[in-house]
Scaffold this motif. Structure first.
Motif, PDB file in Angstrom:
ATOM      1  N   TYR A   1      -5.467  -4.849 -60.594  1.00  0.00           N
ATOM      2  CA  TYR A   1      -5.966  -4.660 -61.955  1.00  0.00           C
ATOM      3  C   TYR A   1      -4.854  -4.292 -62.946  1.00  0.00           C
ATOM      4  O   TYR A   1      -5.129  -4.056 -64.116  1.00  0.00           O
ATOM      5  N   MET A   2      -3.606  -4.233 -62.462  1.00  0.00           N
ATOM      6  CA  MET A   2      -2.486  -3.916 -63.341  1.00  0.00           C
ATOM      7  C   MET A   2      -2.078  -5.157 -64.124  1.00  0.00           C
ATOM      8  O   MET A   2      -1.956  -6.256 -63.565  1.00  0.00           O
ATOM      9  N   ARG A   3      -1.872  -4.998 -65.425  1.00  0.00           N
ATOM     10  CA  ARG A   3      -1.534  -6.122 -66.301  1.00  0.00           C
ATOM     11  C   ARG A   3      -0.313  -5.768 -67.153  1.00  0.00           C
ATOM     12  O   ARG A   3      -0.068  -4.610 -67.479  1.00  0.00           O
ATOM     13  N   TRP A   4       0.433  -6.797 -67.530  1.00  0.00           N
ATOM     14  CA  TRP A   4       1.516  -6.672 -68.503  1.00  0.00           C
ATOM     15  C   TRP A   4       1.750  -8.038 -69.130  1.00  0.00           C
ATOM     16  O   TRP A   4       1.361  -9.072 -68.587  1.00  0.00           O
ATOM     17  N   ASP A   5       2.380  -8.061 -70.300  1.00  0.00           N
ATOM     18  CA  ASP A   5       2.598  -9.303 -71.031  1.00  0.00           C
ATOM     19  C   ASP A   5       3.842 -10.020 -70.514  1.00  0.00           C
ATOM     20  O   ASP A   5       4.881  -9.397 -70.264  1.00  0.00           O
ATOM     21  N   THR A   6       3.705 -11.309 -70.351  1.00  0.00           N
ATOM     22  CA  THR A   6       4.848 -12.161 -70.008  1.00  0.00           C
ATOM     23  C   THR A   6       4.938 -13.250 -71.065  1.00  0.00           C
ATOM     24  O   THR A   6       4.150 -14.200 -71.074  1.00  0.00           O
ATOM     25  N   ASP A   7       5.866 -13.071 -72.011  1.00  0.00           N
ATOM     26  CA  ASP A   7       6.037 -14.033 -73.097  1.00  0.00           C
ATOM     27  C   ASP A   7       7.493 -14.023 -73.546  1.00  0.00           C
ATOM     28  O   ASP A   7       8.362 -13.420 -72.880  1.00  0.00           O
ATOM     29  N   ASP A   8       7.755 -14.664 -74.639  1.00  0.00           N
ATOM     30  CA  ASP A   8       9.136 -14.766 -75.123  1.00  0.00           C
ATOM     31  C   ASP A   8       9.717 -13.418 -75.523  1.00  0.00           C
ATOM     32  O   ASP A   8      10.943 -13.245 -75.540  1.00  0.00           O
ATOM     33  N   LYS A   9       8.850 -12.461 -75.848  1.00  0.00           N
ATOM     34  CA  LYS A   9       9.346 -11.135 -76.241  1.00  0.00           C
ATOM     35  C   LYS A   9       9.686 -10.289 -75.011  1.00  0.00           C
ATOM     36  O   LYS A   9      10.742  -9.657 -74.965  1.00  0.00           O
ATOM     37  N   THR A  10       8.788 -10.277 -74.043  1.00  0.00           N
ATOM     38  CA  THR A  10       9.020  -9.444 -72.862  1.00  0.00           C
ATOM     39  C   THR A  10       9.953 -10.093 -71.849  1.00  0.00           C
ATOM     40  O   THR A  10      10.573  -9.410 -71.046  1.00  0.00           O
ATOM     41  N   LYS A  11      10.068 -11.435 -71.928  1.00  0.00           N
ATOM     42  CA  LYS A  11      10.904 -12.143 -70.971  1.00  0.00           C
ATOM     43  C   LYS A  11      11.754 -13.195 -71.691  1.00  0.00           C
ATOM     44  O   LYS A  11      11.623 -14.403 -71.454  1.00  0.00           O
TER      45      LYS A  11
END
Length: 217
Positions: free
Chosen positions: A109-119
């Motif tokens: 249930y753990m979530r985090w953002d993966t996009d151009d900002k975070t990666k």
């Protein structure tokens, strides 16, 4: 030899009504030497084969004996796992403020953002990633963030039996590093992503360590 050094070497502490003895698991003669009413067994996963069953028999002399096994697991159906399965297999559940359902604190249930900002450029920037980390309710998708009030709410949950048919005398518990308030979720996510990277290079040990040590599985 001074008396203080003798006591240190024997690893015994004498109290008015009891003696505390510290024994290594790699000393079979010590494990079998005398009956014990209380057994506090630490990090059993690292014990030699056969040491745990041997020492558990030392309490048979006492009708009111107690055995406490504290350890992270290692492999499926090892001695630690077997002792857990014998018990009532309690897990920690918390009530979701959104839907009021109770759920286990699972890594799923753990979530985090993966996009151009975070990666950016294909590599995670953990300073930018950290504020996006949250725990998502599996039912209503309510999001819990790593803030002091929310983390304190999580420790106000309760234990739930998943094996109610176990003998009432056998209690077993499991929880993960998601629960303790002093463990940052960002540290767990960083450890997990580093372990996944190592796995892609052919090294499974960091991921195994994360699963057994941090998730307690």
């Amino acid at each position: 030899m001074p008396k203080s050094r003798e006591l240190t070497k024997s690893k015994e502490i004498f109290f008015p009504h009891m003696t505390l003895e510290i024994v290594g698991s790699n000393a079979p003669a010590k494990l079998q030497s005398k009956p014990r009413r209380w057994l506090l067994l630490d990090e059993v996963r690292n014990w030699p084969p056969g040491a745990l069953p041997m020492v558990l028999k030392r309490t048979r002399t006492y009708w009111n004996a107690r055995q406490v096994i504290m350890s992270t697991p290692d492999t499926q159906h090892d001695s630690v796992h077997q002792e857990f399965l014998k018990g009532n297999q309690q897990v920690w559940k918390v009530e979701c403020p959104g839907c009021k359902e109770k759920h286990e604190l699972s890594w799923d249930y753990m979530r985090w953002d993966t996009d151009d900002k975070t990666k950016p450029n294909g590599r995670y920037d953990f300073d930018i990633l950290a504020p996006t980390i949250r725990l998502e309710c599996p039912s209503c998708k309510y999001q819990t963030w790593d803030t002091p009030p929310e983390r304190r709410r999580l420790i106000r949950g309760e234990w739930f039996e998943t094996n109610p048919s176990a003998p009432s005398s056998r209690k077993s518990f499991t929880w993960s590093a998601i629960l303790p308030t002093w463990v940052k979720w960002s540290d767990l996510v960083e450890e997990f992503l580093a372990a996944k990277k190592a796995l892609s290079w052919g090294d499974p040990q960091p991921l195994k360590t994360f699963i057994t040590e941090s998730l307690g599985q």
